[in-house]
Design an enzyme around this catalytic site. Structure first.
Site, PDB file in Angstrom:
ATOM      1  N   TYR A  42       0.828  -1.214   0.000  1.00  0.00           N
ATOM      2  CA  TYR A  42       0.000   0.000   0.000  1.00  0.00           C
ATOM      3  C   TYR A  42       0.861   1.262   0.000  1.00  0.00           C
ATOM      4  O   TYR A  42       0.375   2.344  -0.332  1.00  0.00           O
ATOM      5  CB  TYR A  42      -0.924   0.047   1.218  1.00  0.00           C
ATOM      6  CG  TYR A  42      -1.989  -1.023   1.285  1.00  0.00           C
ATOM      7  CD1 TYR A  42      -2.192  -1.937   0.242  1.00  0.00           C
ATOM      8  CD2 TYR A  42      -2.806  -1.136   2.416  1.00  0.00           C
ATOM      9  CE1 TYR A  42      -3.160  -2.916   0.335  1.00  0.00           C
ATOM     10  CE2 TYR A  42      -3.785  -2.108   2.501  1.00  0.00           C
ATOM     11  CZ  TYR A  42      -3.956  -3.000   1.466  1.00  0.00           C
ATOM     12  OH  TYR A  42      -4.918  -3.965   1.570  1.00  0.00           O
ATOM     13  N   HIS A  95       0.192 -11.592   1.789  1.00  0.00           N
ATOM     14  CA  HIS A  95      -0.789 -10.796   1.050  1.00  0.00           C
ATOM     15  C   HIS A  95      -1.388 -11.567  -0.132  1.00  0.00           C
ATOM     16  O   HIS A  95      -2.598 -11.554  -0.345  1.00  0.00           O
ATOM     17  CB  HIS A  95      -0.129  -9.506   0.555  1.00  0.00           C
ATOM     18  CG  HIS A  95      -1.104  -8.421   0.261  1.00  0.00           C
ATOM     19  ND1 HIS A  95      -0.763  -7.091   0.295  1.00  0.00           N
ATOM     20  CD2 HIS A  95      -2.405  -8.444  -0.073  1.00  0.00           C
ATOM     21  CE1 HIS A  95      -1.820  -6.353   0.002  1.00  0.00           C
ATOM     22  NE2 HIS A  95      -2.827  -7.157  -0.235  1.00  0.00           N
TER      23      HIS A  95
END
Length: 267
Positions: free
Chosen positions: A39, A97
């Protein structure tokens, strides 16, 4: 570990935008913050938390290891870098992830490394994200189902992911729903709007309450303080059996996140 049912997501939020979102979220009562290495906002999330004055022990912070860092020699340094950016000596939950593209790093290697990071106190709990049933089985084989706190997956009224949900429940693995509002699509759905009117609630509250009543955790994001506060009220909304049955009919296997080169073969 019990995963908190409601948290604040930070996907796609950068710079001052994410600082403001986390600050506002903490001020209106959020205590769970979800971020990830990819992110590019861990440092800003860490700054917002530090500036908030909220005690670290009151918070539940999740981050996620990116696919470039899955090998054992990279996982530890990358997690330590995440901790440094987040200004904490440990996170509460660390997820893989996405599975390693092309199985370049085996599930056994990165799950064993992640379990070791837990044993060394870098994270209180570990889990997976975007894993299908086959990959989840491999993760279980590597570290045991009891070590996998959650599988964070796309799950919303149009993609109810029932096969994966049944497998997860059978193996005692909690699910965390991301994109619960289907990028906002669900908010204009006539059925959701009708149920919201019935309960004098917002469509977002209805969808979030639906997911939580199914036993999933949710991590909606917003850049607007009033929406952050409003979404939080979903924790006190109870839908009835008829509401739940009607929302169940919206499932149409509509997947909104399926990145080439990353996504596994979905169930």
């Amino acid at each position: 570990m019990n995963i908190p049912a409601f948290g604040l997501g930070t996907f796609r939020l950068k710079g001052q935008t994410v600082i403001d979102s986390v600050r506002n979220g903490l001020e209106v009562g959020y205590r769970v913050i979800d971020t990830a290495q990819i992110y590019g906002n861990e440092a800003e999330v860490g700054q917002a938390i530090a500036d908030s004055g909220v005690a670290r022990d009151e918070l539940f912070i999740t981050t996620k290891i990116w696919v470039d860092n899955l090998s054992k020699d990279k996982l530890f340094p990358s997690l330590r870098e995440s901790l440094s950016k987040l200004r904490t000596n440990r996170v509460d939950l660390t997820l893989i992830h996405w599975p390693s593209p092309g199985n370049a790093v085996s599930v056994a290697e990165f799950m064993t490394a992640l379990a070791q990071a837990k044993s060394e106190g870098l994270t209180r709990a570990i889990g997976i994200s975007n894993f299908n049933i086959d990959l989840a089985r491999r993760a279980i084989d590597a570290v045991g189902a009891q070590e996998i706190a959650t599988n964070q997956v796309e799950l919303h009224p149009y993609l109810q992911n029932r096969k994966l949900a049944e497998f997860s429940q059978a193996n005692g693995i909690h699910l965390t729903s991301y994109m619960t509002l289907a990028y906002g699509k669900a908010l204009g759905d006539p059925l959701i709007v009708e149920i919201a009117r019935k309960h004098e609630a917002t469509p977002a509250q209805v969808v979030l309450a639906w997911a939580m009543q199914l036993g999933y955790a949710v991590i909606p994001s917003s850049t607007k303080r009033e929406n952050l506060a409003s979404n939080l009220l979903a924790t006190s909304l109870r839908l009835d059996a008829d509401d739940m049955a009607r929302i169940a009919t919206l499932d149409r296997d509509e997947r909104l996140t399926d990145p080439d080169g990353l996504a596994p073969i979905w169930d």
